[in-house]
Design a protein around this motif. Sequence first.
Motif, short mmCIF file in Angstrom:
data_model
loop_
_atom_site.label_atom_id
_atom_site.label_comp_id
_atom_site.label_asym_id
_atom_site.label_seq_id
_atom_site.Cartn_x
_atom_site.Cartn_y
_atom_site.Cartn_z
N TRP A 1 -53.83 -39.43 -24.31
CA TRP A 1 -54.35 -39.39 -22.94
C TRP A 1 -55.86 -39.69 -22.90
O TRP A 1 -56.32 -40.52 -22.11
N THR A 2 -56.62 -39.01 -23.73
CA THR A 2 -58.06 -39.22 -23.69
C THR A 2 -58.45 -40.65 -24.10
O THR A 2 -59.26 -41.29 -23.41
N PRO A 3 -57.92 -41.20 -25.20
CA PRO A 3 -58.22 -42.61 -25.48
C PRO A 3 -57.83 -43.54 -24.34
O PRO A 3 -58.52 -44.52 -24.07
N ALA A 4 -56.72 -43.22 -23.66
CA ALA A 4 -56.29 -44.06 -22.55
C ALA A 4 -57.30 -44.03 -21.41
O ALA A 4 -57.61 -45.07 -20.81
N THR A 5 -57.84 -42.83 -21.09
CA THR A 5 -58.85 -42.76 -20.02
C THR A 5 -60.08 -43.58 -20.40
O THR A 5 -60.69 -44.23 -19.55
N ILE B 1 -51.54 -43.35 -17.41
CA ILE B 1 -50.29 -42.91 -18.03
C ILE B 1 -49.60 -44.09 -18.70
O ILE B 1 -49.06 -43.97 -19.82
N GLY B 2 -49.62 -45.24 -18.06
CA GLY B 2 -49.00 -46.42 -18.66
C GLY B 2 -49.67 -46.83 -19.95
O GLY B 2 -49.01 -47.11 -20.96
N VAL B 3 -51.00 -46.87 -19.94
CA VAL B 3 -51.74 -47.22 -21.16
C VAL B 3 -51.50 -46.18 -22.23
O VAL B 3 -51.28 -46.51 -23.41
N MET B 4 -51.54 -44.91 -21.86
CA MET B 4 -51.27 -43.82 -22.82
C MET B 4 -49.91 -43.99 -23.48
O MET B 4 -49.76 -43.87 -24.70
N THR B 5 -48.90 -44.30 -22.67
CA THR B 5 -47.54 -44.42 -23.21
C THR B 5 -47.43 -45.59 -24.18
O THR B 5 -46.82 -45.47 -25.25
N ALA B 6 -48.01 -46.72 -23.82
CA ALA B 6 -47.97 -47.87 -24.72
C ALA B 6 -48.74 -47.61 -26.01
O ALA B 6 -48.35 -48.08 -27.08
N MET B 7 -49.83 -46.83 -25.91
CA MET B 7 -50.53 -46.43 -27.14
C MET B 7 -49.59 -45.65 -28.05
O MET B 7 -49.55 -45.87 -29.26
N GLY B 8 -48.84 -44.74 -27.46
CA GLY B 8 -47.96 -43.90 -28.26
C GLY B 8 -46.73 -44.61 -28.78
O GLY B 8 -46.13 -44.18 -29.76
N SER C 1 -46.51 -48.29 -29.22
CA SER C 1 -46.71 -49.54 -29.96
C SER C 1 -48.14 -49.78 -30.39
O SER C 1 -48.45 -50.85 -30.92
N SER C 2 -49.04 -48.80 -30.15
CA SER C 2 -50.47 -49.02 -30.38
C SER C 2 -50.98 -50.22 -29.61
O SER C 2 -51.82 -50.99 -30.08
N LEU C 3 -50.42 -50.42 -28.39
CA LEU C 3 -50.82 -51.52 -27.51
C LEU C 3 -50.56 -52.90 -28.13
O LEU C 3 -51.30 -53.86 -27.90
N THR C 4 -49.47 -52.97 -28.89
CA THR C 4 -49.07 -54.22 -29.53
C THR C 4 -47.67 -54.59 -29.06
O THR C 4 -46.80 -53.72 -28.92
N VAL D 1 -62.80 -50.13 -28.45
CA VAL D 1 -62.88 -49.08 -27.44
C VAL D 1 -61.83 -48.02 -27.79
O VAL D 1 -60.63 -48.30 -27.78
N ALA D 2 -62.30 -46.84 -28.15
CA ALA D 2 -61.41 -45.73 -28.52
C ALA D 2 -60.46 -46.13 -29.64
O ALA D 2 -59.33 -45.67 -29.72
N GLY D 3 -60.91 -47.05 -30.51
CA GLY D 3 -60.10 -47.47 -31.65
C GLY D 3 -59.21 -48.67 -31.37
O GLY D 3 -58.45 -49.09 -32.25
N TYR D 4 -59.30 -49.27 -30.18
CA TYR D 4 -58.47 -50.42 -29.81
C TYR D 4 -59.37 -51.62 -29.53
O TYR D 4 -60.47 -51.49 -29.00
N SER D 5 -58.86 -52.81 -29.86
CA SER D 5 -59.69 -54.01 -29.70
C SER D 5 -58.81 -55.24 -29.51
O SER D 5 -57.58 -55.19 -29.67
#
Length: 368
Positions: free
Chosen positions: A176-180, A89-96, A98-101, A59-63
Amino acid sequence: MAAEQRRGFGAIAIVAIPLLVIGSLFGIVIFFASAGAANATCNGAAGTADPGKVPGVSVAGYSGDQLRNAALIINAAAPLGLDARAQTIGVMTAMGESSLTVVDYGDTAGPDSRGLFQQRANGAWGSYTDRMDPTISSTNFFTALKAVDGWEALEPTIAAHYVQGNADPYHYEKFWTPATTVVAALTGADPTGGAAGGAGCATGEWVSPLTFDTPGLMITDFYGDRPADVIGYAYKHNGVDLGVAFGTPIHAAASGTVITTVTDKGNATSGLGNLIIVDHGGGILSRYHHIKADGVFVTVGQEVAAGEIIGETGSSGTSTGPHLHFTIFTDGLPDTAHAVDPIAFLRDRGIDLCEVPVWSEHSVASTC
């Protein structure tokens, strides 16, 4: 970790032209288009996500674990009384960060940074165990976000920056957009409440091709008769021009099938440049052109969803600056005779582009 709580603030300001200085942040001049950025107003109720039932596809490059961590972030916001925008915003920040890792290492600027938000061992974020725990670290992030005065009215990247103290206040903007998209996929609902402001913010099955909270977004010209003094001859301008920064994500305005792409005109100085055409069925086509070199992200035959990122804005073809020329055709043929005013078309489907600022020097009469 991007640089939070480590270094001084950088001056980053990238928007569509024309520009006007309207204020400053921490002494840094920030530029926006003449009428200012259209701030997101998407503040829907918080959603919930099941970490054990994340999609089995990207999903938006994350799995996989990335989506499970996103679910834990989403769920940490609701007990604090925060809404869907805060969750995003929280998901967006973690993407930026740690790439949600759950990252167990820092870098030269922050060797003690750890976890989803790369929080430092400075006493503000708890113990090492706390920082490595997705739920605890997310709760600490959201607690700090709530303490930011007026965070609800800030651009998402700036709100995150106040918590993280990043060297670049606009570092998070591109996430932001991938997070939404991720929040929508995990909660099964629009993460932004159905209000204007983002690729999931519109009601129904249509969305704006550029998110309403894009810094500097403005209508630079309308659908209709363009006078000869613009490019040397009069003609029908068959779409709406949306001025933004170079490289801004372009979203499919509705689900459909990609039927045409042009990918070798990114440096062209005449014509439509790089472009994408999507067939939405029922004779309705959407076309996106003036895309940058290497900015077409889809291929012919590919199925796309409403809001999916399909490319990035540029200035290829007959163009005087970075923008998206967006056209809607209703009779199955992508030529001017079958084009309709996209502003009116989208308004009938719940998206009002007229909420976007308008450049005072547009050449075609306003249809707002």
